[in-house]
Design a protein around this motif. Structure first.
Motif, PDB file in Angstrom:
ATOM      1  N   CYS A   6      -0.227  37.838  12.313  1.00 19.24           N
ATOM      2  CA  CYS A   6       0.438  36.569  12.039  1.00 19.24           C
ATOM      3  C   CYS A   6       1.399  36.789  10.881  1.00 19.24           C
TER       4      CYS A   6
ATOM      5  N   THR B 131       4.262  35.008   7.888  1.00 19.09           N
ATOM      6  CA  THR B 131       4.270  33.859   6.972  1.00 19.09           C
ATOM      7  C   THR B 131       5.120  32.711   7.520  1.00 19.09           C
TER       8      THR B 131
ATOM      9  N   GLY C 248       4.501  31.292  10.461  1.00 18.17           N
ATOM     10  CA  GLY C 248       3.716  30.530  11.439  1.00 18.17           C
ATOM     11  C   GLY C 248       3.632  31.157  12.817  1.00 18.17           C
ATOM     12  N   ASN C 249       4.155  32.402  12.981  1.00 20.86           N
ATOM     13  CA  ASN C 249       4.072  33.057  14.293  1.00 20.86           C
ATOM     14  C   ASN C 249       2.838  33.940  14.375  1.00 20.86           C
ATOM     15  N   GLY C 250       2.304  34.010  15.573  1.00 19.69           N
ATOM     16  CA  GLY C 250       1.162  34.905  15.793  1.00 19.69           C
ATOM     17  C   GLY C 250       1.266  35.588  17.144  1.00 19.69           C
TER      18      GLY C 250
ATOM     19  N   ILE D 140      -5.644  34.134  18.740  1.00 14.02           N
ATOM     20  CA  ILE D 140      -4.545  33.549  17.958  1.00 14.02           C
ATOM     21  C   ILE D 140      -4.984  32.183  17.405  1.00 14.02           C
ATOM     22  N   LEU D 141      -5.677  31.438  18.245  1.00 15.25           N
ATOM     23  CA  LEU D 141      -6.188  30.127  17.825  1.00 15.25           C
ATOM     24  C   LEU D 141      -7.105  30.298  16.609  1.00 15.25           C
TER      25      LEU D 141
ATOM     26  N   GLN E  31      -5.027  31.224  13.566  1.00 12.35           N
ATOM     27  CA  GLN E  31      -4.223  30.114  13.044  1.00 12.35           C
ATOM     28  C   GLN E  31      -5.090  29.014  12.445  1.00 12.35           C
TER      29      GLN E  31
ATOM     30  N   ASN F 203      -5.074  29.741   8.873  1.00 13.74           N
ATOM     31  CA  ASN F 203      -3.743  30.071   8.316  1.00 13.74           C
ATOM     32  C   ASN F 203      -3.629  31.547   7.997  1.00 13.74           C
ATOM     33  N   TYR F 204      -3.973  32.326   8.965  1.00 10.00           N
ATOM     34  CA  TYR F 204      -4.027  33.760   8.773  1.00 10.00           C
ATOM     35  C   TYR F 204      -2.642  34.377   8.629  1.00 10.00           C
TER      36      TYR F 204
END
Ligand code: ADP
Length: 693
Positions: free
Chosen positions: A215, A217, A219-221, A260-261, A264, A267-268
């Motif tokens: 992930c 910074t 907000g993409n993963g 991914i869920l 996120q 806030n990984y």
């Protein structure tokens, strides 16, 4: 921007990180303890700082000291590797407080995943599937047991603070519950200072499948597919692979999205691994999230072609993910075998000592060796005894598996016990080849994986003759070295090739392997330019010839020809013992001194052959004249250099076959020599002291 990176770790992972940093032009700082003063990671880095004594607590775990050193040296970022401070939220926070980039997730994400029960709550809320179970705060035994009774046995008790399989107990029936709970709590308290327990449905034939996530910074993963780490012993991984065999695209996508869920939800940021248990019916359950780079990350690198450390550094600099999900593809199959200094036949007890011989397989695009040690290094009691990670790739699982077995056969280590033979057994197991993988694999195939070694045909017909050859070639080398030390550096005694002197025409050696002695009768055979012997073992005769040499990688090798079959072994000689390694061989043996009795009377006449074509320069003694051991007796010239021939022992030159000025052919016998009785040269080989190395 990261211009200078400190690696707060040691061993293979420190070396691994330095490799990528070097490739990116980032300066590196290593840290080290007393035990690691000369370690490979220290040599590889641009700069290195001393932390303290060998125990981790006094060196690699000293977060404050590491930060202080980092500041002094103008370091921009710290990579924690795995283990040590990598999942220490306090350390991640301290880095941030000191304006140093921590190459890992924010402290809050580490904290969120630090407790298994808290992590499960978060995952439950995020809609990530969990193993049915109880992870509540009420720790009353009645409550815990009621939960177990309700979900049905077997159940697994797990320490909330657990790791490394500690504080974990299977419970197979209601009756066992109370006792198992007390034991798990005690173990958890002793290991983690906390005895908070979880109760989970125990899956009897699950696979351990984990997803690599990244992930940024922004907000993409993305997920970089999965790894199957089912083959474990006491919850520790042995051989990992990617992708997971027989994984449907559908399950892969669902598991990837769930991972991914999970990331996120906390806030990984950075590299993380979400571990799942995959049940036989394709359902999967969240187990835990590791908030660092995993030991087994190279298999993911092999199948994706991505450098995960480079990804980590890019994200740590605040840049977006290098690739989107749709740009990531999976190619071929990869395995990783963890090479450990341990004794699989003694409950995998770590083995310590000096790596006298360390010959990894040759690296290529498809074979990779990640290691932190070099030949001559010690495996100490202070750290994890992993010697290396052997990683292979193939177009298919079948090809990769063949490469793994071949590379394992080519991994030769002497000085410590290793699990290499055990890994070979796992990798060559029929169920493993068929990818019948579950976390109980080792238990299930225990008898096959730990069966005593039987001596094969190959051992009798190849290894024993090779041992005899090694003994003879090694003895010859010692003699040559001893003589060349004593005299002229150009002496023919230095020549390990064609020149034979003081050979015993017939003698008996005794090779002891695993408490069994094998008598070997040796006869030297004259062949021009070669050291050839006829060895007779158990009534069968073999023609052996060859030489020992040092390979360009600094490994001692025996180039052997046994009845025309050519092969190369590596070998080590240590404490009077030889260890011989071939692709299928790993045998340690002693040699008992040859008797120098009557049978060897023929030996009193030694052979003196010209090492190459040349000219006799001078005869230094008269025929019939007694000579002392070490006394020069003849000088010849070849290739513009003079070679002295030295008396190997006291005796008499009976006659010279050439005069000064005459030309001689290589291999020609130059003189006849009789040794003084009772003054035969010992061969320097016996069971205890084969001496000089
Ligand atoms: P630790 O943090 O101590 O390593 P994990 O929760 O990661 O513990 O579990 C370690 C291993 O235990 C897993 O890889 C798996 O083999 C086994 N395991 C964990 N939970 C279960 C379960 N519910 N059923 C069956 N096996 C399990």
């Amino acid at each position: 921007m990261i211009n200078k990176l400190l690696i707060a770790n040691r061993g293979e992972i420190a070396c691994r990180v330095i490799k990528t940093a070097n490739a990116l032009g980032i300066k590196t700082v290593a840290v080290y303890s007393d035990a690691d003063t000369h370690a490979r990671h220290v040599k590889m880095a641009d700069e290195a700082v001393y932390l303290g004594p060998s125990p981790s607590k006094e060196s690699y775990l000293r977060g404050e000291l590491i930060i202080e050193k980092a500041k002094q040296l103008g370091v921009d970022a710290i990579h924690p590797g795995y283990g040590f401070l990598s999942e220490n939220a306090g350390f991640a926070k301290q880095c941030a407080d000191n304006d140093i980039i921590f190459v890992g997730p924010p402290a809050s994400a580490i904290e969120a995943m630090g407790s298994k029960s808290a992590a499960k709550h978060i995952m439950e809320q995020a809609g990530v599937p969990l193993v049915p179970g109880y992870h509540g705060d009420d720790q009353n035994e009645v409550v815990l047991k009621a939960a177990a009774d309700e979900m049905g046995y077997p159940v697994l008790l797990k320490a909330a603070a657990g790791g490394g399989g500690k504080g974990m107990r299977q419970v197979w029936s209601e009756k066992e519950f109370s006792q198992a709970l007390s034991a798990a709590k005690r173990e958890s308290m002793a290991s983690f200072g906390d005895d908070h327990m979880l109760v989970e449905k125990y899956l009897t034939r699950p696979r351990h499948v984990e997803i690599q996530v990244f992930c940024d910074t922004h907000g993409n993963g993305v997920y970089l597919f999965e790894r199957d780490c089912s083959v474990q012993r006491r919850h520790q991984k042995i051989i990992e692979e990617a992708p997971a065999p027989n994984m449907s695209q559908d399950v892969r996508e669902k598991m990837g999205e769930a991972a991914i869920l999970a990331a996120q939800a906390i806030n990984y940021v950075g590299a993380g691994t979400v571990e799942f248990l995959l049940d036989e019916d394709g359902s999967f359950y969240f187990m835990e999230m590791n908030t660092r780079l995993q030991v087994e990350h190279p298999v993911t690198e092999m199948i994706t072609g991505e450098d995960l450390v480079q990804w980590q550094l890019t994200i740590a600099e605040g840049k977006p993910l290098p690739k989107q999900q749709t740009e990531l593809t999976l190619k071929g199959h990869a395995f990783e075998a963890r090479i450990y200094a341990e004794d699989p036949n003694n409950e995998f007890l770590p083995s310590t000592g000096t790596l006298h011989l360390l010959k990894p397989p040759v690296e290529s695009d498809v074979v990779r060796v990640d290691t932190g040690v070099e030949q001559g290094d010690d495996v100490s009691v202070f750290y994890d005894p992993m010697v290396a990670k052997l990683v292979v790739w193939g177009e298919t699982r079948e090809v990769a598996l063949k490469r793994l077995l071949h590379a394992l056969g080519d991994y030769h280590i002497e000085g410590v016990s290793t699990n290499i033979a055990f890994l070979k057994r796992v990798a060559s197991n029929a169920a493993f080849a068929k990818a019948e993988l579950t976390t109980t694999f080792v238990e299930k195939h225990h008898d096959a994986l730990f069966a005593p070694v039987e001596q094969s045909e190959q051992f009798t017909h190849l290894t024993l003759p090779a041992m005899a050859l090694l003994t003879l070639a090694y003895r010859q080398r010692i003699k040559n070295a001893a003589h060349s030390n004593r005299s002229n550096p150009l002496s023919v005694w230095r020549n390990t090739g064609a020149w034979r002197a003081n050979s015993h025409h017939c003698e008996t050696l005794s090779l002891t392997v695993d408490d069994t002695s094998h008598d070997v009768t040796v006869k030297h055979v004259e062949t021009a330019g070669n050291m050839t012997w006829q060895v007779t073992i158990d009534g069968r005769c073999y023609n052996v010839c060859g030489e020992i040499a040092v390979s360009d990688r600094g490994v001692q090798v025996l180039n052997a020809v046994i009845d025309g079959y050519k092969t190369v072994y590596s070998y080590a000689h240590n404490d009077g013992q030889f260890t011989l390694f071939g692709n299928e061989t790993h045998a340690t043996f002693n040699v008992v001194a040859p008797s120098l009795g009557e049978d060897n009377s023929a030996d009193h006449d030694a052979n003196f052959n010209a090492p190459m074509n040349g000219t006799i320069v001078a005869l230094l003694v008269e025929p019939g004249q007694p000579v002392e051991k070490g006394q020069p007796i003849l000088i010849m010239e070849a290739m513009k250099m003079e070679h002295s021939i030295i008396a190997p022992q006291s005796g008499t030159v009976e006659s010279f076959f050439y005069q000064a000025g005459e030309l001689v052919d290589g291999g020609a016998t130059l003189l006849e020599f009789s040794a003084t009785p009772n003054d035969l040269d010992s061969d320097g080989i016996n069971s205890r002291n084969s001496g000089e190395e």
